[in-house]
Design an enzyme around this catalytic site. Structure first.
Site, PDB file in Angstrom:
ATOM      1  N   GLN A   1       3.114  10.006   0.973  1.00 21.58           N
ATOM      2  CA  GLN A   1       4.425   9.331   1.036  1.00 21.58           C
ATOM      3  C   GLN A   1       5.306   9.626  -0.178  1.00 21.58           C
ATOM      4  O   GLN A   1       6.494   9.348  -0.147  1.00 21.58           O
ATOM      5  CB  GLN A   1       4.233   7.813   1.179  1.00 21.58           C
ATOM      6  CG  GLN A   1       3.685   7.422   2.539  1.00 21.58           C
ATOM      7  CD  GLN A   1       3.478   5.922   2.612  1.00 21.58           C
ATOM      8  OE1 GLN A   1       2.452   5.417   2.163  1.00 21.58           O
ATOM      9  NE2 GLN A   1       4.449   5.220   3.145  1.00 21.58           N
TER      10      GLN A   1
ATOM     11  N   GLY B   1       0.834  -1.191   0.000  1.00 19.00           N
ATOM     12  CA  GLY B   1       0.000   0.000   0.000  1.00 19.00           C
ATOM     13  C   GLY B   1       0.871   1.245   0.000  1.00 19.00           C
ATOM     14  O   GLY B   1       2.020   1.200   0.453  1.00 19.00           O
TER      15      GLY B   1
ATOM     16  N   LEU C   1       6.433   1.664   4.098  1.00 16.45           N
ATOM     17  CA  LEU C   1       7.528   2.012   3.182  1.00 16.45           C
ATOM     18  C   LEU C   1       8.277   3.268   3.636  1.00 16.45           C
ATOM     19  O   LEU C   1       9.416   3.471   3.255  1.00 16.45           O
ATOM     20  CB  LEU C   1       7.003   2.188   1.754  1.00 16.45           C
ATOM     21  CG  LEU C   1       6.513   0.907   1.061  1.00 16.45           C
ATOM     22  CD1 LEU C   1       5.953   1.231  -0.317  1.00 16.45           C
ATOM     23  CD2 LEU C   1       7.631  -0.121   0.960  1.00 16.45           C
TER      24      LEU C   1
END
Ligand code: NI
Length: 163
Positions: free
Chosen positions: A51, A46, A92
């Site tokens: 981000q 995801g 991440l």
């Protein structure tokens, strides 16, 4: 399509609230496609737009990795949730870090798809976890704020390979 740079913890943008998307146009579709490519190149399940440095309420999710298209969601909102699951979670934006988090076992999410059409998604288990994690990002909420105390682990990827 292009791979974009993923913002890493410590970057203040990750704590900001993302804005609603008013019109789902080619520019939004391009961002979603880039997010999808960026997520896959980093082996993530995801990714939220914040981000990659874009404060828009956009999320991509792919928990299957079987070649089926990723979910690409605009303005996603959890409208219903059920149960709980304790899960090992990473992000991440936090490379090599994992912790235990409580997430809903099932969620119902309303959103627009990449063509601006309203959709409803029901997710269980990993999909529910992932949707909840990504939607948190849109409000500047990070998994480390929800983790159970003392469960944060650093995993050295080189050490893992040498095992
Ligand atoms: Ni994340």
């Amino acid at each position: 399509m292009a791979i974009r740079e993923i913002r890493i913890s410590g970057d203040e943008i990750l704590k900001k609230r993302s804005r609603e998307v008013e019109v789902v146009d080619d520019r939004i579709r391009e961002i979603l496609n880039d997010m999808d490519e960026t997520m896959h190149s980093a082996n993530g399940v995801g990714l939220s737009a914040v981000q990659v440095g874009i404060l828009k309420r956009l999320v991509v999710v792919d928990v299957n990795y079987d070649g089926s298209p990723s979910l690409k969601l605009v303005n996603p909102v959890i409208v219903k949730q059920k149960g709980e699951q304790e899960v090992e979670e990473g992000c991440l934006s936090f490379p090599n870090q994992f912790a235990k988090v409580i997430r809903p076992k099932e969620v119902t999410v309303k959103a627009l798809d990449e063509n601006g059409k309203p959709i409803t998604i029901k997710g269980k288990d990993l999909l529910a976890q992932c949707l909840a994690h990504e939607i948190d990002h849109l409000d500047g909420v990070l998994f480390v704020e929800k983790m159970e105390e003392g469960t944060l682990q650093y995993i050295d990827p080189e050490e893992e390979e040498n095992k």
